[in-house]
Design a protein around this motif. Structure first.
Motif, mmCIF file in Angstrom:
data_model
loop_
_atom_site.group_PDB
_atom_site.id
_atom_site.type_symbol
_atom_site.label_atom_id
_atom_site.label_comp_id
_atom_site.label_asym_id
_atom_site.label_seq_id
_atom_site.Cartn_x
_atom_site.Cartn_y
_atom_site.Cartn_z
ATOM 1 N N LEU A 1 69.452 55.286 -25.794
ATOM 2 C CA LEU A 1 69.895 54.313 -26.789
ATOM 3 C C LEU A 1 70.643 55.063 -27.888
ATOM 4 O O LEU A 1 70.510 56.280 -28.022
ATOM 5 C CB LEU A 1 68.722 53.513 -27.370
ATOM 6 C CG LEU A 1 69.118 52.272 -28.188
ATOM 7 C CD1 LEU A 1 69.870 51.260 -27.313
ATOM 8 C CD2 LEU A 1 67.910 51.613 -28.832
ATOM 9 N N SER B 1 74.005 44.108 -25.584
ATOM 10 C CA SER B 1 73.189 43.458 -24.550
ATOM 11 C C SER B 1 72.328 44.488 -23.844
ATOM 12 O O SER B 1 72.747 45.628 -23.643
ATOM 13 C CB SER B 1 74.074 42.750 -23.519
ATOM 14 O OG SER B 1 74.789 41.694 -24.105
ATOM 15 N N GLU B 2 71.155 44.049 -23.484
ATOM 16 C CA GLU B 2 70.225 44.874 -22.706
ATOM 17 C C GLU B 2 69.970 44.167 -21.381
ATOM 18 O O GLU B 2 69.518 43.027 -21.355
ATOM 19 C CB GLU B 2 68.927 45.043 -23.475
ATOM 20 C CG GLU B 2 67.760 45.587 -22.663
ATOM 21 C CD GLU B 2 66.429 45.244 -23.289
ATOM 22 O OE1 GLU B 2 65.536 44.733 -22.569
ATOM 23 O OE2 GLU B 2 66.274 45.452 -24.511
ATOM 24 N N SER C 1 67.846 44.537 -17.906
ATOM 25 C CA SER C 1 66.709 45.322 -17.416
ATOM 26 C C SER C 1 66.169 44.797 -16.095
ATOM 27 O O SER C 1 66.201 43.594 -15.817
ATOM 28 C CB SER C 1 65.578 45.327 -18.456
ATOM 29 O OG SER C 1 65.106 44.022 -18.694
ATOM 30 N N THR D 1 67.722 39.608 -19.466
ATOM 31 C CA THR D 1 68.884 39.861 -20.313
ATOM 32 C C THR D 1 68.483 39.568 -21.748
ATOM 33 O O THR D 1 67.981 38.487 -22.045
ATOM 34 C CB THR D 1 70.068 38.959 -19.914
ATOM 35 O OG1 THR D 1 70.444 39.238 -18.571
ATOM 36 C CG2 THR D 1 71.261 39.202 -20.826
ATOM 37 N N TYR E 1 61.535 51.187 -24.897
ATOM 38 C CA TYR E 1 62.151 51.566 -23.628
ATOM 39 C C TYR E 1 61.428 52.766 -23.021
ATOM 40 O O TYR E 1 61.118 52.790 -21.820
ATOM 41 C CB TYR E 1 63.622 51.942 -23.824
ATOM 42 C CG TYR E 1 64.550 50.826 -24.196
ATOM 43 C CD1 TYR E 1 64.155 49.497 -24.152
ATOM 44 C CD2 TYR E 1 65.851 51.100 -24.607
ATOM 45 C CE1 TYR E 1 65.023 48.483 -24.500
ATOM 46 C CE2 TYR E 1 66.730 50.094 -24.953
ATOM 47 C CZ TYR E 1 66.314 48.786 -24.906
ATOM 48 O OH TYR E 1 67.177 47.788 -25.253
ATOM 49 N N HIS F 1 64.110 51.832 -28.922
ATOM 50 C CA HIS F 1 64.160 52.984 -28.026
ATOM 51 C C HIS F 1 62.752 53.416 -27.616
ATOM 52 O O HIS F 1 62.504 53.781 -26.456
ATOM 53 C CB HIS F 1 64.892 54.136 -28.713
ATOM 54 C CG HIS F 1 65.434 55.146 -27.757
ATOM 55 N ND1 HIS F 1 66.256 56.172 -28.146
ATOM 56 C CD2 HIS F 1 65.269 55.306 -26.410
ATOM 57 C CE1 HIS F 1 66.578 56.904 -27.095
ATOM 58 N NE2 HIS F 1 65.981 56.407 -26.035
ATOM 59 N N ILE G 1 67.087 50.131 -17.398
ATOM 60 C CA ILE G 1 67.514 49.457 -18.626
ATOM 61 C C ILE G 1 68.920 49.931 -18.958
ATOM 62 O O ILE G 1 69.145 51.125 -19.190
ATOM 63 C CB ILE G 1 66.556 49.760 -19.795
ATOM 64 C CG1 ILE G 1 65.134 49.322 -19.432
ATOM 65 C CG2 ILE G 1 67.024 49.065 -21.068
ATOM 66 C CD1 ILE G 1 64.090 49.717 -20.467
ATOM 67 N N ASN G 2 69.858 49.000 -18.965
ATOM 68 C CA ASN G 2 71.255 49.324 -19.230
ATOM 69 C C ASN G 2 71.723 48.624 -20.499
ATOM 70 O O ASN G 2 71.405 47.459 -20.734
ATOM 71 C CB ASN G 2 72.127 48.901 -18.047
ATOM 72 C CG ASN G 2 71.775 49.646 -16.776
ATOM 73 O OD1 ASN G 2 71.836 50.864 -16.724
ATOM 74 N ND2 ASN G 2 71.371 48.908 -15.750
ATOM 75 N N ILE G 3 72.492 49.346 -21.306
ATOM 76 C CA ILE G 3 72.971 48.852 -22.588
ATOM 77 C C ILE G 3 74.487 48.675 -22.533
ATOM 78 O O ILE G 3 75.205 49.543 -22.042
ATOM 79 C CB ILE G 3 72.616 49.826 -23.727
ATOM 80 C CG1 ILE G 3 71.099 50.015 -23.811
ATOM 81 C CG2 ILE G 3 73.164 49.333 -25.057
ATOM 82 C CD1 ILE G 3 70.328 48.742 -24.076
ATOM 83 N N LYS H 1 65.195 57.462 -20.953
ATOM 84 C CA LYS H 1 65.766 56.228 -21.478
ATOM 85 C C LYS H 1 66.724 56.549 -22.631
ATOM 86 O O LYS H 1 66.457 57.414 -23.460
ATOM 87 C CB LYS H 1 64.672 55.267 -21.941
ATOM 88 C CG LYS H 1 63.770 54.818 -20.799
ATOM 89 C CD LYS H 1 64.575 54.094 -19.735
ATOM 90 C CE LYS H 1 63.746 53.815 -18.491
ATOM 91 N NZ LYS H 1 64.301 54.399 -17.299
#
Length: 478
Positions: free
Chosen positions: A147, A200-201, A203, A216, A173, A170, A185-187, A145
């Motif tokens: 961050l 924004s997160e 997931s 979101t 995550y 983090h 999980i995308n940032i 993961k």
């Protein structure tokens, strides 16, 4: 949403028994939950060297325990445990892809979450730069993961405020990634300004149950004032975001009518996700799981927010027009200079290097400082930055330099002429080359620009090009 998932997972596992031991020479933990009424068993195990849960299911009968990979088939012999339970000892075999190893386990009181937390490892990955501000990205070794943390371009106090919060995010995550079957999980960075950081997160997480959970989440930080923003009203206290969005979008024929975006405020807009962006605030309503595809962001522009939040707008104007707003403010420095030649010291406020291009002139009127002008300190994104402001016999000089490399200085001379602050001329200084016989070009460029001009920077005459410098500039030795 994701925190609820983690809580539910842990609440189920709390009734289970934990074992520690080996598969062959590999050290593992195994957590086992037996339903004695149904003779069924569920479990997960992880290698101490990897930390990632491998979910299992199976049966328990007469102290004989049979476990295999969840959602698999026992005949496939994937992660197949054939075990005997004798009080606090579990022994047997493990088979996977045709390989069989001995299993030896014993009960333990160790907390698996604590063990994982103690063994998380963050590896520095890459750096992304937004103007002059750096985000340093880290990858947790076991969960993969990712961050960021704040890096160069942010002050020490800003980093000390936000980075511990990013550490916590983090860690969550990483733990979800290690505990759940999958966790995408995308940032996305939404805004980095001189005051705010927003991201924004997005997931998609499956930890068991009938369906994955999609979510979101917006994170918004006011790092100048050392606070994490929870609701839109934290910065726009009088704005009713639902009504404003309804006025803006209710007649949009491209919206899915089945989503009823603006007909049921309580159901969809009571809980929402939001982020600050360059153009405004993006607000995403919250829907039940079956209606997750309806979740989309709606932009509310800043000009609309300010129009409908008059008291906030007035408060901001009052603050930024008051000299006290800039005292002890990490983003600004103040110079005491007589700028109107009345022998009384006034105050010039400027953004610090890499903190913006604001310049404010405050006139000393019987020890009360009245704002005389808001203008630019000539700092440029990716170019020269303010380094100093000095007194000049006719007014003052704004000095900027190219701080990243090379030598380039600009001395902007300002005088009060006919009650207007005029940029009369600029003296540019730059080095001719990096050779031993190099020298400094000194170029005096007439400007005659009113500092209150709205297109001040565009009107500014730059240093002469290299060909003209030979004839219009003076040479100085280094």
């Amino acid at each position: 949403m994701k925190y609820c998932i983690l809580f539910i997972f842990c609440s189920i596992s709390i009734q289970a028994q934990t074992y520690e031991g080996t598969i062959g020479n590999y050290q593992i933990f195994l957590e086992l939950d037996i339903d004695h009424n149904e003779d069924e068993a569920t479990a997960f195990y992880f290698y101490k060297s990897h930390l990632k849960n491998i979910p299992l299911e199976g049966s328990f009968n007469n102290n004989e325990l049979l476990l295999f990979e969840k959602f698999s088939d026992i005949k496939k012999e994937k992660e197949l445990f054939t075990l005997s339970v004798n009080k606090d000892i579990v022994t047997g075999t493990w088979t996977n892809n045709g390989h069989t190893l001995q299993v030896d386990l014993h009960k333990t009181t160790k907390k698996l979450d604590t063990y994982k937390l103690m063994n998380l490892h963050y590896v520095r990955d890459s750096i992304t730069t937004y103007d002059t501000k750096e985000l340093v990205w880290f990858t947790e070794k076991h969960s993969k993961k990712i961050l960021f943390r704040l890096g160069n371009g942010f002050t020490k106090s800003e980093r000390e405020f936000i980075n511990p919060k990013l550490d916590t995010i983090h860690t969550s995550y990483a733990m979800i990634g290690l505990d759940c079957s999958w966790a995408d999980i995308n940032i996305e960075i939404e805004l980095i300004s001189n005051q705010y950081l927003s991201f924004s997160e997005y997931s998609s997480i499956y930890c068991g149950g009938a369906h994955p959970n999609y979510n979101t989440t917006g994170y918004n930080f006011d790092y100048k004032n050392k606070r994490q923003l929870d609701r839109i009203t934290d910065i726009y206290p009088n704005v009713d975001h639902f009504q404003e969005l309804k006025r803006k979008y209710k007649n949009d024929t491209d919206l899915d009518s089945e989503c009823d975006y603006f007909t049921d405020r309580e159901a969809y807009w009571k809980y929402y996700s939001w982020v600050l962006t360059k153009n405004g605030i993006t607000i995403t309503p919250s829907y039940p799981h079956a209606m997750t595809p309806c979740e989309m962001g709606f932009l509310l522009p800043y000009n609309k927010l300010l129009e409908t939040n008059v008291s906030y707008k007035s408060n901001v104007k009052l603050q930024t027009d008051d000299i006290s707003f800039y005292k002890n403010n990490d983003s600004y420095f103040i110079k005491d200079i007589d700028i109107n030649n009345d022998t009384i010291l006034d105050k010039i406020v400027s953004s610090k290097p890499y903190q913006g291009d604001k310049l404010l002139l405050f006139i000393n009127d019987n020890n009360t400082y009245r704002l005389g002008l808001k203008t630019s300190n000539f700092s440029e994104d990716g170019g020269n930055q303010i380094t100093d402001i000095k007194k000049d016999k006719k007014g003052f000089v704004i000095i900027t330099s190219f701080l990243d490399r090379g030598f380039l200085q600009s001395h902007h001379y300002v005088s009060l002429i006919d009650n207007k602050w005029m940029l009369t001329h600029t003296i540019y200084k730059t080095q001719s080359s990096n050779k031993e016989d190099a020298f400094i070009y000194v170029c005096n460029v007439k400007q005659n620009i009113d500092l209150s001009a709205p297109e001040l920077i565009n009107a500014l005459k730059d240093i002469p090009d290299e060909v003209k410098r030979e004839t219009v500039c003076v040479k100085e030795k280094i």
